[in-house]
Structure formats: structure tokens, C-alpha cells
Design a protein around this motif. Structure first.
Motif, short mmCIF file in Angstrom:
data_model
loop_
_atom_site.label_atom_id
_atom_site.label_comp_id
_atom_site.label_asym_id
_atom_site.label_seq_id
_atom_site.Cartn_x
_atom_site.Cartn_y
_atom_site.Cartn_z
N MET A 1 -5.66 -7.21 17.94
CA MET A 1 -5.72 -7.79 16.60
C MET A 1 -6.81 -7.07 15.78
O MET A 1 -7.92 -6.90 16.26
CB MET A 1 -6.04 -9.28 16.71
N ALA A 2 -6.46 -6.67 14.56
CA ALA A 2 -7.46 -6.01 13.73
C ALA A 2 -8.54 -7.01 13.36
O ALA A 2 -8.25 -8.12 12.95
CB ALA A 2 -6.79 -5.48 12.47
N SER A 3 -9.78 -6.63 13.52
CA SER A 3 -10.81 -7.62 13.24
C SER A 3 -11.70 -7.18 12.09
O SER A 3 -12.37 -7.99 11.49
CB SER A 3 -11.63 -7.86 14.51
N ASP A 4 -11.69 -5.88 11.80
CA ASP A 4 -12.49 -5.40 10.69
C ASP A 4 -11.95 -6.01 9.41
O ASP A 4 -10.77 -5.90 9.09
CB ASP A 4 -12.40 -3.86 10.66
N GLU A 5 -12.85 -6.67 8.67
CA GLU A 5 -12.44 -7.42 7.48
C GLU A 5 -11.71 -6.53 6.46
O GLU A 5 -10.91 -6.99 5.67
CB GLU A 5 -13.69 -8.05 6.88
N HIS A 6 -12.01 -5.24 6.50
CA HIS A 6 -11.45 -4.37 5.46
C HIS A 6 -10.22 -3.61 5.91
O HIS A 6 -9.55 -2.98 5.13
CB HIS A 6 -12.53 -3.38 4.99
N SER A 7 -9.91 -3.67 7.19
CA SER A 7 -8.78 -2.88 7.66
C SER A 7 -7.48 -3.50 7.14
O SER A 7 -7.35 -4.71 7.02
CB SER A 7 -8.76 -2.83 9.18
N VAL A 8 -6.55 -2.64 6.80
CA VAL A 8 -5.26 -3.11 6.28
C VAL A 8 -4.16 -2.41 7.04
O VAL A 8 -4.17 -1.19 7.19
CB VAL A 8 -5.12 -2.78 4.78
N THR A 9 -3.20 -3.19 7.53
CA THR A 9 -1.99 -2.56 8.08
C THR A 9 -0.79 -3.25 7.44
O THR A 9 -0.79 -4.45 7.20
CB THR A 9 -1.88 -2.70 9.61
N VAL A 10 0.21 -2.43 7.17
CA VAL A 10 1.42 -2.95 6.55
C VAL A 10 2.58 -2.55 7.42
O VAL A 10 2.67 -1.40 7.86
CB VAL A 10 1.62 -2.33 5.14
N GLU A 23 5.07 -13.53 21.39
CA GLU A 23 3.98 -12.82 20.73
C GLU A 23 2.70 -13.61 20.81
O GLU A 23 1.61 -13.07 20.79
CB GLU A 23 4.34 -12.57 19.28
N GLN A 27 -1.04 -12.34 21.60
CA GLN A 27 -2.13 -12.60 20.67
C GLN A 27 -3.36 -13.17 21.38
O GLN A 27 -4.48 -12.88 21.00
CB GLN A 27 -1.59 -13.61 19.65
N ARG B 15 -9.20 -8.11 -4.54
CA ARG B 15 -9.01 -6.80 -3.92
C ARG B 15 -7.55 -6.42 -4.09
O ARG B 15 -6.65 -7.24 -3.90
CB ARG B 15 -9.34 -6.96 -2.43
N ILE B 17 -4.49 -4.36 -2.78
CA ILE B 17 -4.08 -3.71 -1.54
C ILE B 17 -2.72 -3.08 -1.74
O ILE B 17 -1.75 -3.76 -2.12
CB ILE B 17 -4.05 -4.73 -0.37
N VAL B 19 0.77 -1.96 -0.88
CA VAL B 19 1.70 -2.41 0.14
C VAL B 19 2.75 -1.33 0.43
O VAL B 19 2.93 -0.91 1.57
CB VAL B 19 2.41 -3.73 -0.27
N GLU B 32 4.91 -7.30 6.37
CA GLU B 32 3.81 -8.09 6.92
C GLU B 32 2.54 -7.29 6.70
O GLU B 32 2.47 -6.13 7.10
CB GLU B 32 4.04 -8.34 8.40
N VAL B 33 1.57 -7.89 6.03
CA VAL B 33 0.33 -7.17 5.73
C VAL B 33 -0.82 -7.86 6.47
O VAL B 33 -1.01 -9.07 6.34
CB VAL B 33 0.05 -7.18 4.21
N GLN B 34 -1.53 -7.08 7.25
CA GLN B 34 -2.69 -7.64 7.94
C GLN B 34 -3.94 -7.13 7.26
O GLN B 34 -4.18 -5.91 7.18
CB GLN B 34 -2.68 -7.20 9.40
N VAL B 35 -4.73 -8.04 6.72
CA VAL B 35 -5.98 -7.66 6.05
C VAL B 35 -7.12 -8.23 6.88
O VAL B 35 -7.34 -9.43 6.88
CB VAL B 35 -6.03 -8.24 4.63
N GLY B 36 -7.79 -7.39 7.62
CA GLY B 36 -8.78 -7.90 8.55
C GLY B 36 -8.08 -8.82 9.54
O GLY B 36 -7.11 -8.44 10.16
N ARG B 37 -8.54 -10.07 9.58
CA ARG B 37 -7.91 -11.03 10.51
C ARG B 37 -6.79 -11.81 9.86
O ARG B 37 -6.14 -12.64 10.52
CB ARG B 37 -8.97 -12.01 11.02
#
Ligand code: FES
Lengths: 391, 130
Positions: A1-10, A23, A27, B15, B17, B19, B32-37
Motif C-alpha cells: 500500500m502506498a503510504s507516502d502522502e504525496h504519491s499518486v497512482t492511477v 484483496e 491489504q 491539490r 492531480i 488522472v 482508481e486513484v490512490q493518493v497517499g493512503r
């Protein structure tokens, strides 16, 4: 799980055609690794077609007839579907999507994640066996189911089996227990408790308890919606919606069976026999314990065999967490367990992969001390089913 | 019912972001967008974009994977008759079927609302504002 507050994945996703299943385990993988995890209520595809090869003579002929039946385009290989077709088909507008039955491969790949140490398989199709009107047919189905399950699911890493018995035929039920008890993968006797009339404490059923006690196999009561059973207790005769039948049916049946077993003095006659209740949630446990205690004060002389008050017996019963109620505060589950003194008897159960299965997040959201969490996730179940720790 | 409180969480600057390019995010699709947690589910429904908190409060199933369909309603507006409504705008949780209004995040039949997020399209690109 991404934990860095600024990281973004789409990522692009598709709507799920099957309810999400596993899942949740991924998790929580890190948090759970190192802990013993036993899922005490797991189901696989055990539809009637698998039982055909285990039946002979007129029972086989009858099974062939059942399998040819066609209910709204679905093959008649599912007792549960058949029942649902009669009553509430479509009342949920197919939301969420219907749960697929789990194949052996699905089960193996869930186990191969290495998070769950043991899965205990309970019947799906044969849960309504208790209210089939013909004892011989019910017993024949149970016999075929048990042999099929042992043949198909033995020697799988971490997979254990609860055999099923047809309570309306106690003699055949005892024979089933005698037949399978020595198998190392058979860990419990499942008594489907719905529709069992008279209630399960009745002397009629004692051959089942005698056989289970002889082999030191714990008894697990497992409920079902009892979609067509009209009157036992609080069923179709009383309610018009599946929600009402479902939410009251499981715990009312469980309370009734617990009361029946305790008041019949079974814990005294079979002092080493262990009992568990599955699929009825937890919140009613304090109610039945202390309600019975209150009445016991006045009516103790009706059951002079009891040596302790009812709650002193009931708190020894094991109980599966599914279908876990969503209590309002994070500390509430631990408080509830305190109330029914279930620290050493509460066992995590998912009901995977059924529609109403609990995702593990439903349990992990509750705050509790780590000792209690460890007990519920696995240690209590190791003791109940007599399993060796694997971690 | 208590009057709806407006949360004051927007005090921090928003912010933006990125997409996806609009072309890669056509009607009928979702991201699905993951922003930090934090997980956020973004939908293109017939050209309109909606973004909601992405985990179901019940048992945390990922809402981005829910189907969009209608549901049954029964209220004073329908003269207390049951009707099928909101076709295509009800997000059904893939966990156990809780239903959410894709526009408002409000759960049908619960006093509960998911956080929603603004989505903007600029120069052929889709952005999420968090
Ligand atoms: S996780 Fe959404 S309804 Fe259970």
C-alpha cells in the motif's frame, strides 16, 4: 500500500462481475503475517451434481431426476437455488452480483497466499438438509456429500473438513461420524440446525452426541436462511421479506438450539463435547446467556441435572464471528466479547466466498488488545478443532 | 434528522492531480486513484465525471469496482409507491451491495455520505481536485 502522502497512482479498473473476495487479505497481509489465521467457515462448490457418483440404487435415480430439473434456466443442481427460486428470487435486484461458487482451484490459490493457516470447509448445499421431510433421503445426501468432500478435499495443505449429518436420522448420523472420525482431515461434525424439530437437545438426537463424544469430534451448528421452512423459528410464516427471515432466523435458531442443548443437560452428560455456533453473528450471545440465568432463578427445579447456571455452560460454546455486526464504535466488539466472556471461544469466520462473507477489514476495524486479536484470528480455532499451529 | 454540517476540511489549498487524457477516459469507464493512503474512485458517466472516496465504510471494499445501475425508491415524491429509479447513477459496492448516489455520495437507506471530489477537464486532460 502506498503510504507516502504525496504519491499518486492511477489505474483503469473494470466493474467487478463477482463480489470482491481476497484483496482484503492482501491489504492486511503485513499486519497478519506471523499470526495464526484460521478461517472457520469456508465453502466450496458442493452442488448436487458432485454427489451423483456417490449414490446408488434408487437414490442415484432420484438424484438424476433432481439434476434434470430446470428452474428458470438454471440447472436443478442447487438445492439452495431451487429454494430461492420459490421464494425471494430477484428481491435484491442482483446487488451485489451473485457470489460465484469457489472451485478447488480457487480455494488452493487462496491458501497459497500463505496468510491463512487453515480453512475449515462447511457444506453449502446440504445446509438445508435438516428440513428435508424424508429422513432416508436426507441421510443418503449427507453420506454422498461426506464421501465426496473427503475424496475431493483431503490432503490439501491447510484444508480441513466438517462432515455433515442429517439430524432427522440420528442412527445414520452416528454411522457417518463413526465412518469418518478417524480421518486426519475431518475436524468437526456439522449439524445443520435449521428446521430441526424437535430442537436438537431432544433425546432423539443423543446418538449423534454419543458418537461425536466417542471420537472427540466437536459439533458445529451452522445455520441457513431456511428459505422455505415456514415456521421454525420465526420464518416464512411470520415475515414477508428475506431480510427479516435472514436477520432473525440465524440467531433465533442458534439461541433456540443452545437453550435446548443446555436445558437437556447435554453438557453434563457429555462433558468433553465441544460446541460451536456458526453464521449467526455475535450480538445475541449475552442476551441468551443472561436471559436464561434470570429464568433459571425461578425454574431451576425443572432441570435438576444442571450443576451450574446456564451462562456458565454457554460461555464454553465457541462462536464464529460471521456475519459480523457493524457496531458503532471501534471498541464495541471487545466490549461485547467481554460481556459474553468469549475471549477464549470467539473464532474468526469469513463465510468465503458466499455473498454475505465478511471481508477481514470488517474485523480489523475493531480495536482490541493484540492477545485477544490473536486468539480470535486463530488460537481459539486451533483449540476447538484440535489443530497444530503452523507458524 | 440533524441539519447537514459542512465539514471545514477544505482549509488546505486544493491539490490538482492528473488522472488521464480525456481520450483515455471515455464515458462508461472508471479509474482508481490512490493518493497517499487515500483511495478515490473516478467515473465517467455519459461524459460527466464523478469522484468519490474509494473504500466502502462497511468493510472497505474498493468502490471503483462497483457496478452502476438503478435502485428502488419509495418516498413522498413517489407517493410512497415503490419505483425503479436513478438508472445508471447508483454505485453498488462490490462487497455486499451498499448503494451510493454517484452524484452526491449519499448512501441509499443510510444516514451516511461518502466524501466527493471535484473533477475538472482542461485542455483535454482530466484532473482530480483533492
Ligand atoms: S464492503 Fe461495501 S457493502 Fe460491505
Amino acid at each position: 500500500m502506498a503510504s507516502d502522502e504525496h504519491s499518486v497512482t492511477v489505474r483503469k479498473v473494470e466493474p467487478s462481475s463477482n463480489p470482491v473476495q481476497d484483496e482484503d487479505l492482501d491489504q492486511y497481509g503485513e499486519e497478519l503475517s506471523g499470526l495464526t489465521i484460521v478461517d472457520v467457515d469456508v465453502h466450496v462448490d458442493d452442488t448436487l451434481m458432485f454427489m451423483l457418483d456417490y449414490m446408488e440404487g434408487h437414490f442415484r435415480k432420484r438424484m438424476e431426476t433432481v439434476l434434470q430439473a430446470d428452474f428458470k434456466g438454471e440447472p436443478g443442481n442447487s438445492l439452495r437455488n431451487l429454494i430461492a427460486h420459490i421464494a425471494w428470487l430477484g428481491s435484491s435486484y442482483d446487488k451485489p452480483p451473485r457470489a460465484k461458487l469457489a472451485t478447488k482451484e480457487d480455494l488452493v490459490s487462496r491458501m497459497e497466499k500463505g496468510i491463512i493457516d487453515y480453512s475449515i470447509l462447511f457444506p453449502s448445499e446440504l445446509l438445508p438438509v435438516g428440513y428435508l421431510p424424508e429422513p432416508e433421503w436426507a441421510a443418503a445426501l449427507a453420506t454422498a456429500y461426506n464421501q465426496y468432500m473427503v475424496d475431493a478435499y483431503q490432503n490439501l495443505d491447510g484444508v480441513k473438513i466438517a462432515i455433515v449429518v442429517a439430524p432427522q436420522h440420528p442412527v445414520r448420523a452416528a454411522e457417518e461420524i463413526d465412518r469418518h472420525a478417524a480421518h486426519p482431515d475431518v475436524v468437526s461434525v456439522c449439524v445443520p440446525d435449521v428446521g430441526v424439530n424437535p430442537p436438537i437437545g431432544d433425546e432423539k438426537y443423543w446418538p449423534i452426541f454419543t458418537a461425536a463424544a466417542r471420537h472427540d469430534l466437536p459439533i458445529s451448528f451452522h445455520g441457513i436462511e431456511a428459505l422455505i421452512h415456514d415456521n421454525y423459528p420465526l420464518r416464512v410464516a411470520h415475515f414477508h421479506t428475506l431480510m427479516q427471515v435472514n436477520s432473525m432466523g440465524f440467531p433465533f435458531t442458534s439461541m433456540l438450539q443452545i437453550m435446548s442443548v443446555v436445558c437437556a443437560g447435554i453438557p453434563i452428560r457429555f462433558p468433553n463435547l465441544k460446541f460451536a455456533i456458526l453464521e449467526a453473528g455475535l450480538t445475541w450471545m449475552p442476551f441468551i446467556m443472561y436471559r436464561l440465568d434470570a429464568a433459571y432463578l425461578r425454574y431451576r427445579t425443572e432441570m435438576p441435572a444442571l450443576e451450574k447456571k446456564p451462562s456458565d455452560y454457554i460461555r464454553d460454546w465457541y462462536i464464529g464471528t460471521h456475519e459480523l455486526e457493524a457496531l458503532p464504535r471501534r471498541g464495541d466488539l471487545a466490549k461485547l466479547i467481554d460481556l459474553y466472556q468469549g475471549h477464549n471461544t470467539t473464532m474468526w469466520a469469513s463465510d468465503w466466498p458466499h455473498l454475505e462473507r465478511d471481508l477481514i477489514a470488517g474485523f480489523m476495524r475493531y480495536d482490541m488488545d493484540e492477545t485477544l486479536r490473536r486468539k480470535i484470528l486463530g488460537e481459539n480455532a486451533l483449540r476447538f478443532f484440535g489443530l497444530k499451529p503452523r507458524k | 434528522m440533524t441539519p447537514e454540517k459542512q465539514p471545514t476540511r477544505r482549509s488546505r489549498s486544493q491539490r490538482r492531480i492528473f488522472v488521464a487524457p480525456l481520450n483515455d477516459f471515455p464515458p462508461g469507464t472508471r479509474m482508481e486513484v490512490q493518493v497517499g493512503r487515500v483511495l478515490i474512485a473516478v467515473f465517467n458517466v455519459g461524459g460527466d465525471f464523478f469522484a468519490l472516496f474509494g473504500r466502502c465504510p462497511h468493510q472497505s471494499a474498493p468502490l471503483s469496482r462497483g457496478r452502476l445501475q438503478g435502485t428502488v425508491i419509495c418516498n413522498a415524491d413517489t407517493c410512497w409507491e415503490t419505483q425503479w429509479a436513478h438508472e445508471g447513477e447508483v454505485l453498488v459496492c462490490p462487497g455486499h451491495g451498499m448503494e451510493y448516489d454517484i452524484r452526491s455520495g449519499k448512501a441509499f437507506g443510510y444516514d451516511l455520505k461518502l466524501r466527493t471530489y471535484d473533477v475538472v477537464v482542461e485542455n483535454g486532460q482530466v484532473f482530480l481536485l483533492t
